[in-house]
Structure formats: structure tokens, C-alpha cells
Design an enzyme around this catalytic site. Structure first.
Site, PDB file in Angstrom:
ATOM      1  N   HIS A  17      -9.912  -5.450   3.773  1.00 23.43           N
ATOM      2  CA  HIS A  17     -10.006  -5.548   2.313  1.00 23.43           C
ATOM      3  C   HIS A  17     -11.204  -6.410   1.916  1.00 23.43           C
ATOM      4  O   HIS A  17     -11.964  -6.058   1.008  1.00 23.43           O
ATOM      5  CB  HIS A  17      -8.748  -6.196   1.715  1.00 23.43           C
ATOM      6  CG  HIS A  17      -7.510  -5.398   1.845  1.00 23.43           C
ATOM      7  ND1 HIS A  17      -6.346  -5.909   2.392  1.00 23.43           N
ATOM      8  CD2 HIS A  17      -7.210  -4.125   1.492  1.00 23.43           C
ATOM      9  CE1 HIS A  17      -5.402  -4.994   2.362  1.00 23.43           C
ATOM     10  NE2 HIS A  17      -5.906  -3.892   1.822  1.00 23.43           N
ATOM     11  N   LYS A  41       7.705  -0.853  -2.717  1.00 24.22           N
ATOM     12  CA  LYS A  41       7.211  -1.139  -1.371  1.00 24.22           C
ATOM     13  C   LYS A  41       7.873  -2.377  -0.756  1.00 24.22           C
ATOM     14  O   LYS A  41       7.726  -2.609   0.430  1.00 24.22           O
ATOM     15  CB  LYS A  41       5.692  -1.336  -1.382  1.00 24.22           C
ATOM     16  CG  LYS A  41       4.917  -0.040  -1.486  1.00 24.22           C
ATOM     17  CD  LYS A  41       3.463  -0.275  -1.195  1.00 24.22           C
ATOM     18  CE  LYS A  41       2.699   1.039  -1.117  1.00 24.22           C
ATOM     19  NZ  LYS A  41       1.299   0.826  -0.757  1.00 24.22           N
ATOM     20  N   ARG A  95     -10.398   4.422   5.835  1.00 23.42           N
ATOM     21  CA  ARG A  95     -10.401   4.071   7.246  1.00 23.42           C
ATOM     22  C   ARG A  95     -10.470   5.316   8.118  1.00 23.42           C
ATOM     23  O   ARG A  95     -11.128   5.326   9.136  1.00 23.42           O
ATOM     24  CB  ARG A  95      -9.119   3.295   7.597  1.00 23.42           C
ATOM     25  CG  ARG A  95      -9.031   1.937   6.969  1.00 23.42           C
ATOM     26  CD  ARG A  95      -7.702   1.310   7.290  1.00 23.42           C
ATOM     27  NE  ARG A  95      -6.641   2.173   6.765  1.00 23.42           N
ATOM     28  CZ  ARG A  95      -5.571   1.758   6.146  1.00 23.42           C
ATOM     29  NH1 ARG A  95      -5.356   0.488   5.989  1.00 23.42           N
ATOM     30  NH2 ARG A  95      -4.675   2.592   5.697  1.00 23.42           N
ATOM     31  N   SER A 133      -2.555  -3.485   6.262  1.00 23.86           N
ATOM     32  CA  SER A 133      -1.598  -4.552   5.967  1.00 23.86           C
ATOM     33  C   SER A 133      -0.245  -4.289   6.612  1.00 23.86           C
ATOM     34  O   SER A 133       0.395  -5.201   7.141  1.00 23.86           O
ATOM     35  CB  SER A 133      -1.415  -4.707   4.456  1.00 23.86           C
ATOM     36  OG  SER A 133      -2.588  -5.172   3.856  1.00 23.86           O
TER      37      SER A 133
END
Length: 164
Positions: A17, A41, A95, A133
Site C-alpha cells: 500500500h 469484512k 498485484r 493484508s
């Protein structure tokens, strides 16, 4: 003034990040980091903790570059958040191919809602492409060393939160 919004849950903020933030800041006059509340989440860190971690990570960058960096929590549609903060650009980090497929759909939906906001994709630096994460939290929960993936402050917060 070019304003960009870089949204995410940042639970926690990683070096991946931070790489995207650094690179996005070089492209705009103001960078807003949108911290999604997203209760579904079930974040490890509270909204306040995530905001504080991001602010701590971005203070030096903002003073070094002169770019205004603002952390902005949000719980509405991403495109509405972009409009709320005056962003003409949404920055998304990629990514892998799987990220692109999801992001491609998001861009289409966002453009249908408001075609005046552009989305810009930045590829994560090769050394950060595997960092997510979710994986950082899993490794930390299982006792692994995540110090290669997060700042020392975030690593300390993870260890404290997980009782290590």
C-alpha cells in the site's frame, strides 16, 4: 488541482500500500486515502486504528514531497466518495491478473455511475506484489514474521493485537 482517491480497507496498511501511495502522490497535487469502513469484512483493527496507522505512515511522505495527503473514512459508494472529496481520479493497485479482473468490473460500474472520474491502475513493485493484508494477518495469527511486509509500527500493532 489534480485530486486522486486511493481507496481500501487497509487492515492493516502494508508496504505494498505504501508503495502505491508514494507513487500515486507523485502524480497528483492532493491524494486522499479513502479508508473503507466495510463492517462485513470484520476488520482486525478499528477504523480509528487504521486511520492512525495510515496517517503515521504518510506524514513523512507528505512533508518530504509537499503533496497534501488526507485520510478520509467512507462507507458509501466509491464513486460517491470520489465526488465527496473532489477526486477526478481513483487510484487502484494491481498485484496479479486476478486483481485486474475484479478491478475491470469495478471500473465499468463506476463509469456507468459517473464517467467524469477516471481510474488509474498502478502495478505494485515486484518486491511487493505478493503482499496482501489478508495474508499478512493470517501469517501473523499463525506466529509468522511479517516484518518484511509492514512498517515496524504496524508490525508492533499486529503483535500487540494478537497477544504476542
Amino acid at each position: 488541482m489534480r485530486v486522486a482517491l486511493y481507496p481500501g480497507t487497509f487492515d492493516p496498511i502494508t508496504l505494498g500500500h505504501a508503495d502505491i501511495i508514494r507513487r500515486a502522490a507523485a502524480l497528483v497535487d492532493k491524494l486522499v486515502i479513502g479508508v473503507a469502513i466495510n463492517r462485513d469484512k470484520g476488520p482486525l483493527f478499528s477504523l480509528e486504528e487504521r486511520v492512525a496507522m495510515i496517517e503515521a505512515d504518510c506524514t513523512a511522505l507528505a512533508s518530504r514531497t509537499g503533496i497534501e495527503i488526507v485520510v478520509h473514512p467512507f462507507e458509501n459508494l466509491l464513486i460517491d466518495c470520489a465526488n465527496d472529496v473532489g477526486a477526478q481520479i481513483i487510484v487502484r493497485g494491481l498485484r496479479a491478473v486476478a486483481d485486474f479482473e475484479y478491478e475491470y468490473q469495478m471500473v465499468g460500474m463506476n463509469r456507468a455511475l459517473d464517467d467524469s472520474v477516471e481510474t488509474v491502475f498502478l502495478m505494485a513493485d515486484a518486491k511487493h506484489q505478493a503482499i496482501a493484508s489478508k495474508l499478512v494477518k493470517e501469517i501473523a495469527r499463525l506466529g509468522g514474521d511479517v516484518s518484511k511486509f509492514v512498517t515496524p509500527q504496524v508490525n508492533e500493532a499486529l503483535l500487540e493485537r494478537l497477544g504476542r
